[in-house]
Design an enzyme around this catalytic site. Structure first.
Site, mmCIF file in Angstrom:
data_model
loop_
_atom_site.group_PDB
_atom_site.id
_atom_site.type_symbol
_atom_site.label_atom_id
_atom_site.label_comp_id
_atom_site.label_asym_id
_atom_site.label_seq_id
_atom_site.Cartn_x
_atom_site.Cartn_y
_atom_site.Cartn_z
ATOM 1 C CD GLU A 147 -1.615 -4.253 9.487
ATOM 2 O OE1 GLU A 147 -0.843 -2.591 9.176
ATOM 3 O OE2 GLU A 147 -2.240 -4.323 8.161
ATOM 4 C CD GLU B 79 -0.759 0.458 4.207
ATOM 5 O OE1 GLU B 79 -0.274 -0.759 4.772
ATOM 6 O OE2 GLU B 79 -2.327 0.781 4.526
ATOM 7 C CG HIS C 271 -2.022 -1.067 1.075
ATOM 8 N ND1 HIS C 271 -2.092 -1.703 2.462
ATOM 9 C CD2 HIS C 271 -2.521 -1.792 0.283
ATOM 10 C CE1 HIS C 271 -3.631 -2.830 1.584
ATOM 11 N NE2 HIS C 271 -3.705 -2.256 0.591
ATOM 12 C CG HIS D 15 0.614 -4.400 5.166
ATOM 13 N ND1 HIS D 15 -0.800 -4.332 4.597
ATOM 14 C CD2 HIS D 15 1.376 -5.742 4.847
ATOM 15 C CE1 HIS D 15 -0.808 -4.932 3.727
ATOM 16 N NE2 HIS D 15 0.528 -6.074 3.843
#
Length: 500
Positions: free
Chosen positions: A332, A120, A117, A224
């Protein structure tokens, strides 16, 4: 000594070491667990500001850094591109290893993918610093030297350079820059096990699919932002299962079922939880399970099943696992998607140990070779651990690896033209099990068939790769359409923009 510098030579050396028959190894192999005990922890790292500072790097700067690093450390790095983005930016991969230019027999391939993404980018910068850390520490850090001597590490810092180019520093939420230049979410663009994915394939995802089809990666992490958690497969779940005792067949009910906390567990759930915990517990904060915001979920021990958090179709980690047997988890690593650059140093301090220790897990479990009766390696033999219906295959050199926790296991081994074989083995905590399997040629049955002699084969054709059987309700789920499907997809997109 010359023999060791060729692929054939490496194979001969390994054959002499491992032998040609099934081996339940208790050999004194130097492994990740032993290294954890025998060596000091990887040392702290301070970057050389002239080469790489804690700032965000645009694509041109990223390219210059990778090329300069490859030129400066030719014995530890190799730079290659797996393709280009919509707007023509290279998708660079840096191999970091003591054998960077070719696969070394017996050495597993692992990977990190960042910035799928575009908005990110913390993972993108962490991977650049990981490269710099590895090459600058190889001669002074025993743990790093062991890891690079025994592993080939492929690092793709940015899978979505076009999205990054339109993202804005300091933006913690929202979708600007998340998608590629055509507006596609690349982490919803892979084939899906549970539900047919009709989204048109994009150059970036096509490049990654081709990449992992050519290199048999054992372990992978996708970086991420937007939360602080290690998420493991499955990301998707059959969304037409009924809520017991609440509703029967309402599409509205099914929509809300999609967003209920229902885990979707793989046959290797124990391994995926372990891998996620390795990352979370070596991270400075993740294992505390603290929510990023008061309105967002907290995660026990800093890990979660992907579908239990929120289900998604077309994710990269499920594709890696089901299609190629590569154990990938989603990391993440920042509550804010695109935090200010002055925070990058702290993110590195939080993630440095996790990034290294996670890769070392490729040396846990079972590894070995599949041979024919003459001792030659069998390529693309299919292997399945009994009770774990997602399988894997051997390399062109007959090698295989599988991450497993301590216990007793049975492996089912198949190859075209050979009789299938079942082998028992034991996994211990202290070192990986070395397991070499010899397959016998299929039995000849004289005078059978119009063409004369033929060979025995199993009743069912040997699958090119094991995958768990698709539940009947998964097909039904894939046909959902209409307004409720539209609302459900909208909720999914909204949730993704908020969390990651």
């Amino acid at each position: 000594m010359i023999l060791r510098n060729t692929i054939a030579g490496q194979l001969v050396v390994l054959l002499l070491i491992y032998g040609r028959h099934t081996l339940l190894s208790s050999a004194k192999t130097v492994t990740s667990e032993q290294m954890s005990l025998a060596l000091p922890e990887p040392r702290a790292y301070l970057p050389d500001a002239q080469n790489l500072d804690f700032v965000y790097h645009d694509h041109e700067e990223l390219t210059r850094f990778l090329r300069a690093t490859s030129a400066r450390y030719p014995n530890l790095t190799a730079l290659y591109s797996i393709g280009k983005s919509i707007q023509g930016r290279d998708l660079w991969v840096m191999v970091v290893s003591s054998s960077p230019y070719e696969h070394m027999v017996g050495k597993p391939d692992v990977k990190y993918v960042g910035n799928i993404h575009g908005n990110e980018p913390v993972g993108r910068e962490m991977l650049l610093h990981l490269i710099q850390y590895f090459v600058s520490s190889y001669n002074t850090d025993q743990y790093v030297k062991w890891l690079l001597d025994n592993t080939r590490i492929h690092i793709l810092p940015t899978m979505n350079p076009d999205g990054y180019a339109v993202s804005k520093e300091g933006t913690c939420d929202g979708g600007q820059g998340r998608y590629n230049a055509r507006g596609f979410d690349l982490n919803r663009n892979f084939p899906d096990y549970f539900k047919q994915n009709n989204k048109r394939g994009q150059p970036e995802t096509d490049a990654v699919k081709d990449w992992i089809s050519k290199i048999q990666f054992v372990l992978s992490g996708s970086l991420h932002g937007g939360a602080l958690v290690a998420s493991y497969p499955y990301d998707n779940t059959p969304n037409s299962r009924l809520l017991k005792g609440i509703c029967r067949s309402s599409a509205l009910c099914a929509m809300f079922q999609t967003y209920s906390a229902a885990p979707s567990l793989t046959p290797d759930d124990d391994v995926f939880k372990h891998l996620s915990l390795v990352y979370a517990r070596n991270h400075a904060k993740m294992s505390r399970g603290v929510a990023c915001k008061s309105a967002t979920p907290a995660f026990e021990n800093g890990i979660t099943n992907g579908a239990a958090w929120y289900p998604l179709t077309g994710g990269m980690q499920d594709f890696n696992y089901v299609w190629y047997g590569c154990m990938e988890i989603t990391l993440e690593i920042s509550c804010c998607k695109f935090p200010p650059a002055y925070e990058l140093k702290k993110y590195w301090e939080d993630n440095q140990l996790s990034l290294i220790k996670f890769l070392a897990e490729a040396h846990r479990g079972v590894q070995g070779f599949v041979f024919d009766p003459a001792g030659m390696p069998i390529e693309r033999a299919s292997i399945k651990i009994k009770g774990r219906d997602v399988g894997f295959q051997t390399t062109k050199y007959g090698e295989f690896w599988r991450i497993l926790l301590p216990g007793y296991y049975k492996a089912e081994v198949f190859a075209e033209g050979y009789a299938p074989r079942e082998v028992e083995f034991v996994i211990v905590e202290q070192h990986p099990t070395l397991l070499n399997v010899t397959l016998q040629a299929s039995k000849r049955i004289e005078g059978v068939g119009a063409g004369g002699p033929s060979y025995y084969r199993p009743m069912q054709p040997i699958p090119p790769h094991y995958r768990p059987g698709i539940p009947p309700y998964a097909a039904a789920a894939s046909t959902d359409n209409g307004i409720f499907s539209t609302i459900s997809n909208g909720l999914n997109s909204l949730y993704s923009n908020i969390f990651g």
